[in-house]
Write a protein that holds these residues in place. Structure first.
Motif, short mmCIF file in Angstrom:
data_model
loop_
_atom_site.label_atom_id
_atom_site.label_comp_id
_atom_site.label_asym_id
_atom_site.label_seq_id
_atom_site.Cartn_x
_atom_site.Cartn_y
_atom_site.Cartn_z
N ALA A 271 0.99 -1.30 -0.01
CA ALA A 271 0.16 -0.12 0.07
C ALA A 271 0.75 1.33 0.09
N LYS A 272 2.07 1.38 0.92
CA LYS A 272 2.79 2.25 0.75
C LYS A 272 3.37 2.82 -0.62
N GLY A 273 3.87 1.57 -1.14
CA GLY A 273 4.55 1.70 -2.52
C GLY A 273 3.55 2.21 -3.68
N GLY A 274 2.42 2.71 -3.49
CA GLY A 274 1.67 3.41 -4.35
C GLY A 274 1.57 2.41 -5.76
N ASP A 275 1.81 3.07 -6.96
CA ASP A 275 1.77 2.15 -8.27
C ASP A 275 3.17 1.37 -8.26
N ARG A 276 4.16 1.27 -7.34
CA ARG A 276 5.17 0.39 -7.53
C ARG A 276 4.96 -0.91 -7.12
N ALA A 277 5.26 -1.93 -8.05
CA ALA A 277 4.90 -3.50 -7.38
C ALA A 277 6.19 -3.66 -6.85
N GLY A 278 7.30 -2.89 -6.62
CA GLY A 278 8.38 -3.70 -6.22
C GLY A 278 9.22 -4.27 -6.99
N SER A 279 10.41 -4.86 -6.44
CA SER A 279 11.50 -5.63 -7.28
C SER A 279 10.82 -7.09 -7.68
N VAL A 280 11.25 -7.85 -8.26
CA VAL A 280 11.02 -9.08 -8.77
C VAL A 280 11.03 -9.96 -7.54
N LYS A 281 12.01 -9.77 -6.88
CA LYS A 281 12.17 -10.56 -5.70
C LYS A 281 11.26 -10.22 -4.57
N GLN A 282 10.64 -9.19 -4.47
CA GLN A 282 9.61 -8.71 -3.76
C GLN A 282 8.22 -9.24 -3.89
N GLN A 283 8.14 -9.16 -5.31
CA GLN A 283 6.81 -9.74 -5.66
C GLN A 283 6.99 -11.38 -5.68
N LEU A 284 8.00 -11.93 -5.84
CA LEU A 284 7.92 -13.17 -5.79
C LEU A 284 7.80 -13.70 -4.06
N SER A 285 8.24 -12.97 -3.56
CA SER A 285 8.42 -13.06 -1.97
C SER A 285 6.92 -13.04 -1.57
N ARG A 286 6.18 -12.18 -1.99
CA ARG A 286 4.74 -11.98 -1.70
C ARG A 286 3.88 -13.34 -2.06
N LEU A 287 4.24 -13.80 -3.29
CA LEU A 287 3.71 -15.28 -3.47
C LEU A 287 3.98 -16.40 -2.84
N PHE A 288 5.43 -16.40 -2.37
CA PHE A 288 5.70 -17.35 -1.58
C PHE A 288 5.36 -17.38 0.01
N LYS A 289 5.21 -16.18 0.33
CA LYS A 289 4.44 -15.77 1.63
C LYS A 289 3.25 -16.33 1.82
N ALA A 290 2.23 -16.10 0.80
CA ALA A 290 0.92 -16.81 0.73
C ALA A 290 1.00 -18.22 0.73
N SER A 291 2.20 -18.76 -0.20
CA SER A 291 2.32 -20.45 -0.04
C SER A 291 2.76 -20.76 0.88
N LEU A 292 3.65 -20.03 1.93
CA LEU A 292 4.31 -20.72 3.34
C LEU A 292 2.95 -20.90 4.08
N SER A 293 2.11 -19.59 4.21
CA SER A 293 1.16 -19.53 5.14
C SER A 293 -0.05 -21.01 4.92
N ALA A 294 -0.10 -21.16 3.51
CA ALA A 294 -0.92 -22.18 3.53
C ALA A 294 -0.43 -23.60 3.66
N THR A 295 0.93 -23.64 3.38
CA THR A 295 1.80 -24.97 3.39
C THR A 295 1.78 -25.17 5.15
N VAL A 296 2.26 -24.26 5.92
CA VAL A 296 2.36 -24.53 7.33
C VAL A 296 1.74 -23.44 8.05
N PRO A 297 0.41 -23.53 8.16
CA PRO A 297 -0.44 -22.48 8.84
C PRO A 297 -0.12 -22.45 10.30
#
Length: 768
Positions: A176-202
């Motif tokens: 939300a703070k980043g406005g129209d910036r999606a962040g780096s590729v690593k940050q975008q992938l990290s968000r996807l893996f964050k969701a995956s890790l939450s689902a894998t080991v809740p």
């Protein structure tokens, strides 16, 4: 969604200005009749009929507001992203699409549904939104349970302003703070893996994704959480047999994303990711349309102070100040590009015992110095040396100088006026250097913080930090035999007392989150003790790079001559910085003229073009020769090496950029029009290699900022030019069937190179 919810869940200005729907605040929240004549209101009413969830049931709602040129995402586009939220009521209109997500009383913040909602926000670019926000219509709660609000639509607030509500994942906050910036590729992938890790080991909270670039034969990126996760859950669960099975689950639970083309799991659970060529190409093209600012990394620090350069008044800036000025300016530029508010501070040495001898020498030699003005002082460097010789050799003069310091600090007008004149002359000399280097700072010297010292020392004394020792007042620091002296035996202040006052001011008055000091490594012990004292005082948290506010010392090594010793002139004098820069420009101009004559192009250049290009190359060569080295190491100053047009030099990189610009010019195509109508296709291996390197720009800047190492950016820039050379040598551009796509890749490379040059403080050249 009800009309009442739609109107009242969007903020209104306190001055009665309409919100983004053109709707003004009504006197009655229940009956917004004052908007009846608004055609947008009528349209919204027809698209948002009353809903039974308007009152009484707690829910979350995610509104998406597309730009004026793009339609909102369809309900199906939102629905596919919310498979576990079966109760979601998704509505759409010409102006907005919203997902209204009911949650029963008692829903916990660790629930998969909430995690999935966070993930949905991160996917906003992938389903077409230009802006999205999370709105949480719940009461403020200190517990871990969502509590129902009787009329939730009356308390809808943007998530980033709703500090005490249900805490969501940290990536949502930063996004939300980043406005129209999606962040780096690593940050975008990290968000996807964050969701995956939450689902894998809740049941394992606060697991941060470990995403890194991997070896090309395995993929583009890699998530390395499986082994560490296995060590935490081993024996707790029968679902996983080994680290590889954990990795398989992490890959399987990844949310669908246009970013990822494929995944594979290797060895002990390493999840390898291959990025989608289409997504890489679209990311580059979007950057060309929206500007490279959309590739700025998202950093967690709002405001930083960068303390650099900091020469002493009445002394010439010499090569020793070069590194602090260049490194500090680059760090400030990178942080500013990352949307951090940066306070550039020049902590000049404008207070202390040296002014006593300077003022008394001025009074003795020129009793009517006010009339003579600057001519009385002449060469400030020579003036300083003469006063220093008298101070060292003449005890009577030394005594007068010491008394002059007391009078100056006591505020006597004559002494203050002389002090101001000396400072003024010095600043003019400093400004010549800063102008050449393209550096701007705000001066807040030692004298500025002097009035704050007594109060700061009183605070430290009240906290029990200051003790008496051999007539001085000191702070004992664990691990150091010598204490930090804050008041000398004669009652005077020193560097430590001034630095403590400056830090207090920067934390409490300027409200900085990160204070960065750029000085030579010889001052490392001072800063180590100084920071330890600040931690004991409770000003800084315990040593932990992830906690703010924090203070960092950016140390750097020496500039050496060809003999391996400290860089000096033949007469053993310190090299004056103005003279060094002038020589760099002169040598650059000579080499440029020689090159143009050999190529038969000298007649095509005006004198002004020659002058500006020589200046850009000369000054850029000096800067890059410094910045490309790890700042902690010493480096040898050599004009011959830094002005070489081959290898990792500024000259080579500036020429490479000029050649790219020449390719685009020779095509005769309007590159601005191509950005709007053309498409990038990464069909050849070299095209993909170049594209992948381009989109790593944001994470490189992030890494350079986080580690305070400009050489990381220099390495990226040099590698970019090498990868472009490989692309251009094997992929014909002008006249090829893929001309449009490849011209856009040329333009993207030039845009990124120019931003790298800017961050390094180097002026690009466009023709050679």
């Amino acid at each position: 969604m009800s009309w009442c919810q739609l109107v009242h869940s969007h903020p209104f200005g306190s001055d009665g200005r309409p919100n983004e729907f053109g709707i003004r605040r009504s006197k009655s929240l229940r009956n917004p009749s004052s908007n009846d004549s608004n055609p947008r209101v009528k349209a919204l009413r027809s698209n948002h009929p009353p809903s039974p969830t308007c009152c009484g049931a707690a829910h979350l709602r995610v509104p998406f507001f597309p730009g004026p040129q793009s339609p909102p995402p369809s309900p199906s586009a939102l629905a596919f992203a919310l498979p576990s939220l079966s109760g979601a009521a998704i509505v759409s209109s010409k102006t907005t699409s919203s997902a209204e997500l009911p949650f029963p009383r008692g829903t916990r913040r660790s629930s998969p549904a909430l995690a999935e909602l966070c993930w949905l926000l991160e996917r906003r670019r992938e389903i077409g939104e230009q802006r999205s926000e999370l709105w949480i219509p719940f009461t403020r709660s200190r517990g871990s349970v969502i509590r129902e609000k009787r009329e939730p639509h009356l308390d809808c607030l943007p998530f980033q302003n709703f500090h005490n509500c249900i805490p969501m994942c940290a990536t949502t906050c930063s996004f939300a703070k980043g406005g129209d910036r999606a962040g780096s590729v690593k940050q975008q992938l990290s968000r996807l893996f964050k969701a995956s890790l939450s689902a894998t080991v809740p049941d394992e909270p606060n697991i941060e994704p470990l995403v890194e670039v991997c070896t090309a034969k395995f993929g583009d990126y890699q998530c390395n959480n499986a082994m560490g996760l296995w060590s935490r859950i081993k024996g707790k669960s029968t679902e996983f047999k080994n680290p590889n099975s954990v990795g398989q689950a992490i890959a399987r639970n990844l949310p669908p994303s246009d970013i990822i083309e494929s995944t594979s799991v290797a060895g002990p659970g390493f999840v390898n990711i291959v990025l989608s060529d289409k997504w890489v190409a679209q990311s580059i093209q979007q950057m060309l349309l929206s500007g490279i600012g959309t590739w700025a990394p998202i950093l967690s620090v709002p405001k930083a102070v960068v303390d650099f350069s900091s020469p002493n008044i009445a002394k010439e800036m010499h090569v020793g100040h070069l590194r602090s000025t260049i490194i500090g300016d680059t760090l400030a530029r990178m942080l500013e590009f990352s949307n951090v508010e940066v306070l550039r501070r020049n902590h000049v040495g404008d207070w202390g015992t040296q002014f006593g001898m300077l003022i008394e020498h001025l009074f003795d030699k020129f009793p009517n110095w006010e009339e003579a003005g600057e001519q009385a002082i002449g060469d400030l460097q020579e003036f300083y040396k003469a006063s220093k010789r008298r101070f060292d050799d003449d005890s009577t003069f030394m005594e007068k100088a010491q008394k002059a310091v007391v009078r100056l600090q006591g505020g006597e007008a004559r002494y203050r006026d002389a002090w101001k004149k000396i400072c003024e002359i010095s600043r003019k000399e400093f400004d010549l250097v800063y102008q050449c280097l393209g550096v701007h700072l705000e001066e807040k010297g030692e004298s500025f913080y002097n009035p704050y010292i007594p109060g700061v020392l009183e605070e430290l004394s009240n906290k029990g930090l200051i003790e008496e020792s051999d007539g001085a007042r000191v702070i004992f620091i664990e691990g150091h035999q010598i204490p930090l002296i804050v008041v000398k035996r004669d009652g005077g202040y020193n560097y430590a007392s001034t630095d403590l006052a400056a830090l207090w001011y920067r934390l409490n008055i300027e409200k900085a989150n990160w204070i960065i000091y750029v000085t030579d490594v010889g001052q490392s012990q001072h800063f180590d003790m100084f920071f330890s004292a600040a931690r004991r005082a409770g000003w800084l948290p315990d040593s932990n790079g992830n906690l703010y506010p924090k203070a960092s010392h950016v140390g750097f090594g020496l500039v050496l001559g060809s003999d391996g010793k400290r860089f000096r002139t033949r007469s053993s004098e310190v090299v004056r910085l103005v003279e060094l820069l002038d020589e760099a420009k002169s040598r650059s101009k000579t080499e440029l003229q020689k090159r143009l004559k050999e190529n038969g192009k000298i007649a095509e250049w005006t004198d002004e073009e020659l002058e500006k290009t020589a200046e850009a190359i000369g000054y850029g060569a000096v800067k890059y020769a410094d910045l490309k080295n790890n700042r902690l190491t010493n480096y040898t100053f050599s004009f011959d090496q830094m002005l070489n047009d081959k290898g990792n030099t500024a000259v080579y990189l500036l020429y490479a950029h000029a050649r790219i610009c020449s390719i685009i010019r020779k095509s005769g195509r309007d590159v601005e029009e191509l950005k709007k109508t053309g498409n990038i296709v990464l069909g050849e291996p070299d095209e993909r290699i170049l594209g992948l390197h381009l989109i790593k720009f944001a994470e490189v800047v992030e890494e350079a900022c986080t580690n305070l190492l400009p050489n990381i950016l220099c390495e990226y820039l040099y590698n970019l030019s090498e990868k472009f050379t490989g692309f251009y040598s094997r992929c014909p551009v002008v006249g090829s069937a893929e001309e449009t796509s490849r011209l856009l890749l040329c333009e993207a490379t030039a845009v990124v190179m120019r931003k790298c040059f800017y961050l390094l403080g180097i002026t690009p050249v466009y023709k050679i």
